[in-house]
Design a protein around this motif. Structure first.
Motif, PDB file in Angstrom:
ATOM      1  N   PHE B  28      57.071 -19.327 -28.506  1.00 26.94           N
ATOM      2  CA  PHE B  28      55.913 -20.228 -28.557  1.00 26.94           C
ATOM      3  C   PHE B  28      56.122 -21.402 -27.594  1.00 26.94           C
ATOM      4  CE2 PHE B  28      53.042 -23.234 -31.109  1.00 26.94           C
ATOM      5  CZ  PHE B  28      51.893 -22.721 -30.536  1.00 26.94           C
ATOM      6  N   SER B  29      56.611 -21.065 -26.420  1.00 27.38           N
ATOM      7  CA  SER B  29      56.786 -22.035 -25.327  1.00 27.38           C
ATOM      8  C   SER B  29      57.781 -23.151 -25.630  1.00 27.38           C
ATOM      9  CB  SER B  29      55.441 -22.670 -24.928  1.00 27.38           C
ATOM     10  OG  SER B  29      54.471 -21.691 -24.751  1.00 27.38           O
ATOM     11  N   ALA B  30      58.668 -22.927 -26.632  1.00 28.64           N
ATOM     12  CA  ALA B  30      59.612 -24.001 -27.003  1.00 28.64           C
ATOM     13  C   ALA B  30      60.544 -24.344 -25.840  1.00 28.64           C
ATOM     14  CB  ALA B  30      60.426 -23.575 -28.219  1.00 28.64           C
ATOM     15  N   TRP B  31      60.879 -23.358 -25.020  1.00 32.10           N
ATOM     16  CA  TRP B  31      61.788 -23.638 -23.901  1.00 32.10           C
ATOM     17  C   TRP B  31      61.192 -24.656 -22.934  1.00 32.10           C
ATOM     18  CZ3 TRP B  31      61.217 -22.989 -18.619  1.00 32.10           C
ATOM     19  CH2 TRP B  31      60.113 -22.262 -18.186  1.00 32.10           C
ATOM     20  N   LEU B  32      59.862 -24.677 -22.899  1.00 32.47           N
ATOM     21  CA  LEU B  32      59.203 -25.620 -21.987  1.00 32.47           C
ATOM     22  C   LEU B  32      59.469 -27.067 -22.410  1.00 32.47           C
ATOM     23  CD1 LEU B  32      55.785 -23.829 -21.425  1.00 32.47           C
ATOM     24  CD2 LEU B  32      57.493 -24.328 -19.690  1.00 32.47           C
ATOM     25  N   TYR B  33      59.582 -27.277 -23.724  1.00 35.23           N
ATOM     26  CA  TYR B  33      59.851 -28.623 -24.214  1.00 35.23           C
ATOM     27  C   TYR B  33      61.244 -29.078 -23.749  1.00 35.23           C
ATOM     28  CZ  TYR B  33      60.445 -32.624 -27.240  1.00 35.23           C
ATOM     29  OH  TYR B  33      60.680 -33.898 -27.703  1.00 35.23           O
ATOM     30  N   GLU B  34      62.217 -28.173 -23.934  1.00 32.55           N
ATOM     31  CA  GLU B  34      63.584 -28.475 -23.460  1.00 32.55           C
ATOM     32  C   GLU B  34      63.563 -28.742 -21.958  1.00 32.55           C
ATOM     33  OE1 GLU B  34      67.047 -26.016 -24.812  1.00 32.55           O
ATOM     34  OE2 GLU B  34      65.431 -24.930 -25.813  1.00 32.55           O
ATOM     35  N   PHE B  35      62.814 -27.879 -21.245  1.00 31.83           N
ATOM     36  CA  PHE B  35      62.747 -27.973 -19.786  1.00 31.83           C
ATOM     37  C   PHE B  35      62.166 -29.326 -19.354  1.00 31.83           C
ATOM     38  CE2 PHE B  35      60.922 -27.003 -15.576  1.00 31.83           C
ATOM     39  CZ  PHE B  35      61.993 -26.351 -14.981  1.00 31.83           C
ATOM     40  N   SER B  36      61.164 -29.799 -20.123  1.00 29.39           N
ATOM     41  CA  SER B  36      60.519 -31.061 -19.748  1.00 29.39           C
ATOM     42  C   SER B  36      61.453 -32.250 -19.990  1.00 29.39           C
ATOM     43  CB  SER B  36      59.209 -31.251 -20.518  1.00 29.39           C
ATOM     44  OG  SER B  36      59.485 -31.501 -21.876  1.00 29.39           O
ATOM     45  N   MET B  37      62.407 -32.084 -20.941  1.00 33.30           N
ATOM     46  CA  MET B  37      63.362 -33.172 -21.212  1.00 33.30           C
ATOM     47  C   MET B  37      64.461 -33.182 -20.143  1.00 33.30           C
ATOM     48  SD  MET B  37      62.009 -34.387 -23.903  1.00 33.30           S
ATOM     49  CE  MET B  37      63.156 -35.491 -24.679  1.00 33.30           C
ATOM     50  N   GLU B  38      64.985 -31.997 -19.845  1.00 32.61           N
ATOM     51  CA  GLU B  38      66.058 -31.888 -18.849  1.00 32.61           C
ATOM     52  C   GLU B  38      66.011 -30.473 -18.255  1.00 32.61           C
ATOM     53  OE1 GLU B  38      68.506 -33.799 -17.183  1.00 32.61           O
ATOM     54  OE2 GLU B  38      68.460 -31.833 -16.215  1.00 32.61           O
ATOM     55  N   PRO B  39      65.441 -30.341 -17.029  1.00 28.91           N
ATOM     56  CA  PRO B  39      65.267 -28.996 -16.454  1.00 28.91           C
ATOM     57  C   PRO B  39      66.586 -28.305 -16.109  1.00 28.91           C
ATOM     58  CG  PRO B  39      64.062 -30.687 -15.206  1.00 28.91           C
ATOM     59  CD  PRO B  39      64.949 -31.397 -16.166  1.00 28.91           C
ATOM     60  N   ARG B  40      67.673 -29.103 -16.018  1.00 28.98           N
ATOM     61  CA  ARG B  40      68.923 -28.521 -15.514  1.00 28.98           C
ATOM     62  C   ARG B  40      69.832 -28.082 -16.660  1.00 28.98           C
ATOM     63  NH1 ARG B  40      70.367 -32.889 -10.991  1.00 28.98           N
ATOM     64  NH2 ARG B  40      72.126 -31.536 -10.578  1.00 28.98           N
ATOM     65  N   TYR B  41      69.550 -26.923 -17.177  1.00 27.37           N
ATOM     66  CA  TYR B  41      70.401 -26.293 -18.193  1.00 27.37           C
ATOM     67  C   TYR B  41      70.256 -24.786 -17.986  1.00 27.37           C
ATOM     68  CZ  TYR B  41      66.298 -25.168 -21.070  1.00 27.37           C
ATOM     69  OH  TYR B  41      65.124 -24.648 -21.529  1.00 27.37           O
ATOM     70  N   PRO B  42      71.182 -23.966 -18.554  1.00 30.41           N
ATOM     71  CA  PRO B  42      71.207 -22.543 -18.190  1.00 30.41           C
ATOM     72  C   PRO B  42      69.865 -21.820 -18.327  1.00 30.41           C
ATOM     73  CG  PRO B  42      73.197 -23.098 -19.364  1.00 30.41           C
ATOM     74  CD  PRO B  42      72.343 -24.333 -19.381  1.00 30.41           C
ATOM     75  N   THR B  43      69.176 -21.993 -19.473  1.00 27.94           N
ATOM     76  CA  THR B  43      67.898 -21.292 -19.635  1.00 27.94           C
ATOM     77  C   THR B  43      66.881 -21.813 -18.620  1.00 27.94           C
ATOM     78  OG1 THR B  43      68.381 -21.068 -21.973  1.00 27.94           O
ATOM     79  CG2 THR B  43      66.116 -20.663 -21.322  1.00 27.94           C
ATOM     80  N   GLY B  44      66.903 -23.114 -18.378  1.00 27.24           N
ATOM     81  CA  GLY B  44      65.999 -23.706 -17.375  1.00 27.24           C
ATOM     82  C   GLY B  44      66.227 -23.095 -16.002  1.00 27.24           C
ATOM     83  N   TRP B  45      67.504 -22.955 -15.608  1.00 28.90           N
ATOM     84  CA  TRP B  45      67.821 -22.350 -14.315  1.00 28.90           C
ATOM     85  C   TRP B  45      67.321 -20.906 -14.252  1.00 28.90           C
ATOM     86  CZ3 TRP B  45      73.512 -24.174 -15.053  1.00 28.90           C
ATOM     87  CH2 TRP B  45      73.640 -25.494 -14.625  1.00 28.90           C
ATOM     88  N   ALA B  46      67.591 -20.184 -15.362  1.00 30.38           N
ATOM     89  CA  ALA B  46      67.200 -18.764 -15.390  1.00 30.38           C
ATOM     90  C   ALA B  46      65.682 -18.640 -15.270  1.00 30.38           C
ATOM     91  CB  ALA B  46      67.699 -18.110 -16.678  1.00 30.38           C
ATOM     92  N   LYS B  47      64.955 -19.439 -16.065  1.00 30.96           N
ATOM     93  CA  LYS B  47      63.483 -19.348 -16.052  1.00 30.96           C
ATOM     94  C   LYS B  47      62.932 -19.766 -14.689  1.00 30.96           C
ATOM     95  CE  LYS B  47      62.762 -18.675 -20.618  1.00 30.96           C
ATOM     96  NZ  LYS B  47      62.054 -17.569 -21.223  1.00 30.96           N
ATOM     97  N   ALA B  48      63.468 -20.857 -14.158  1.00 28.76           N
ATOM     98  CA  ALA B  48      62.966 -21.350 -12.865  1.00 28.76           C
ATOM     99  C   ALA B  48      63.169 -20.286 -11.786  1.00 28.76           C
ATOM    100  CB  ALA B  48      63.671 -22.643 -12.486  1.00 28.76           C
TER     101      ALA B  48
END
Lengths: 102, 415
Positions: B28-48
């Motif tokens: 339910f787009s929860a990763w986007l919330y994490e991404f908006s706080m700090e894009p530089r983390y493993p899942t953020g890198w993978a998704k980007a």
């Protein structure tokens, strides 16, 4: 008796070749510059709407397929040229109407 | 005979795109919330990277393989075989990189990034040789060459970051490399490729004739200045005004680009170029307005656009809003063209065959792209104002509308 092909017949046959993006045949688009008949040998000089047209192979191949095998036609030579460049003025009134802009 | 090479890239790109959306929907787009706080983390890198490499770059490479021979007036690729090898190498490297990011395995990230980079080098070599051999230089081919050059530089900057991540040679220079990586990739690769290909696609679908092409070199000049000013500013850790000049040049490039597209539209001889082209025209106007606004805002509040949240918002507006949606819009033209040529090209003049417009419903293209745009807008509100629920709703709606759009594109292959 061998059938004699005429320029008018060739033009009518070429009206079966359509530009698949514009949905207009190549005669009404004004792509045919010249048709010459020498016995059963047909020479077509034509262009495309733009150099580097992605439909190049399909349309030139279509001209061959529309003409080859027709009674009275022994060979077809298609010469694709870029000079003079095609301009919208070359379209027939039917072609212009089909584009819906003029 | 139609080359199957672009199909491999387009299909793989669409699969990555669908996986990206399914991943977003699954939480339910929860990763986007994490991404908006700090894009530089493993899942953020993978998704980007799934979005930028797996989807956008994969599709862009397929489009280059398809359009370059066309623009070069049926000049063949330097090596089709090398193209297939490149597909295999790049896809293998990319897939491993995704797993490496997810598992936060530095060795895997480094190894597979090297393989993906090798794929980029093969791509650049193949396209470079094709362009050099044809020696037909115009604004489209020059833009394409510059774009591919910047793709290589994006890879170089990424590789240096990866090496620094593993061996920590460069310390805080890592952040400067990230800035260069983003400028090279976002404007240098995608910016040049989309603007360059538009100079071919717009006149073709609008049947435009007689327009001036002078402004195309101004667009190239300003975008080039923008990319390099941005890159150098980051690498030298230059003061804010230096970054601002890079942004100003980019804004000038996009503004002139939009004005030039207007010139092409004015000289049209076809009333309706199709929903895909109309949308790409609208999106170009949108990104030009946004970049100009950024120039104004950043002149008044220089630190605002460098905050992580604002960077995420700008990144999504640019990479999803302009690059992603323009690719989606162009695909509504490119996929029917490719499929029509493959399926019906050898039957022209022989039997009654469908036109390209018969292969995809333009009305549905329009509705779905509108749904994507509205969803993205909701998502950006969630990003900007830190509203997790709005972000989840926007992100999920975006994923659903994008998935349905992929279905619409995939349905072309059944016609």
């Amino acid at each position: 008796m061998e059938k004699h092909i005429t320029e008018e017949t060739i033009i009518e046959l070429l009206k079966e070749v359509y530009d698949p993006e514009l949905g207009i045949n190549i005669v009404d688009l004004g792509l045919i510059y010249e048709v010459k008949i020498n016995g059963g040998h047909v020479y077509v000089r034509m262009t495309l709407t733009t150099p580097g047209c992605p439909m190049h192979t399909a349309i030139v191949g279509g001209v061959h397929r529309a003409l080859e095998g027709e009674p009275g036609i022994q060979s077809v030579d298609v010469h694709l040229v870029w000079e003079p460049r095609w301009t919208p003025d070359r379209m027939t009134p039917e072609g212009r109407e089909a584009l819906g802009y003029f | 005979m139609v080359s199957r090479l672009p199909f491999y890239f387009l299909l793989t790109g669409l699969i990555c795109f669908a996986l990206f959306q399914i991943g977003t929907l699954s939480d339910f787009s929860a990763w986007l919330y994490e991404f908006s706080m700090e894009p530089r983390y493993p899942t953020g890198w993978a998704k980007a990277h799934l979005h930028v490499l797996g989807w956008a770059t994969m599709i862009a490479m397929g489009a280059v393989y398809q359009l370059v021979p066309v623009v070069l007036q049926n000049h063949k690729l330097f090596s089709e075989r090398l193209g297939y090898i490149q597909y295999g190498v790049f896809t293998f490297g990319f897939a491993g990189l995704m797993i490496g990011f997810q598992q936060m395995n530095v060795l895997m990230i480094g190894g597979f990034a090297t393989i993906a980079f090798l794929g980029i080098l093969i791509f650049a070599g193949n396209i470079g040789m094709t362009l050099a051999r044809a020696n037909l230089w115009n604004h489209v081919t020059v833009s394409c060459a510059i774009a591919v050059g910047h793709l290589v530089l994006t890879g170089v900057a990424g590789m240096l970051m990866g090496l620094n991540f593993a061996f920590e040679w460069l310390g805080t220079f890592h952040d400067q490399l990230l800035g260069a990586h983003l400028w090279f990739g976002a404007i240098g690769w995608f910016g040049f490729l989309i603007t360059g290909f538009s100079y071919k696609l717009f006149p073709m679908f609008y049947l435009s004739h007689g327009h001036s092409e002078v402004l195309q070199r101004w667009v190239m000049g300003f975008l080039f200045s923008g990319v390099w000013m941005g890159v150098i500013s980051f690498l030298l850790n230059a003061p804010a005004w230096s970054h601002w000049i890079g942004l100003l040049c980019t804004a000038a490039g996009f503004t002139i680009y939009v004005y030039h597209l207007g010139q092409i539209c004015k000289s049209r001889h076809k009333a309706n170029p199709g929903a895909g082209i109309l949308w790409s025209w609208l999106l170009a106007q949108g990104i030009a307005v946004i970049v100009v606004l950024l120039v104004i805002v950043s002149a008044v509040f220089p630190d605002l656009i460098l905050s992580p949240r604002m960077t995420a918002v700008i990144g999504w507006m640019y990479l999803w809003g302009w690059v992603g949606m323009t690719i989606m819009a162009y695909l509504s033209k490119i996929i029917p063209f490719l499929w029509w040529t493959y399926r019906y090209g050898s039957r022209v003049g022989q039997v009654k065959i469908p036109t390209m417009a018969d292969l995809i419903d333009d009305r549905k293209v329009n509705i779905l792209l509108m749904a994507v745009a509205v969803s993205l807008f909701i998502l950006l509100i969630g990003f900007g104002w830190n509203l997790p629920l709005v972000l989840s709703i926007g992100g999920s709606l975006l994923a659903v509308s994008a998935l349905v759009y992929v279905g619409l594109l995939a349905a072309v292959f059944t016609k």
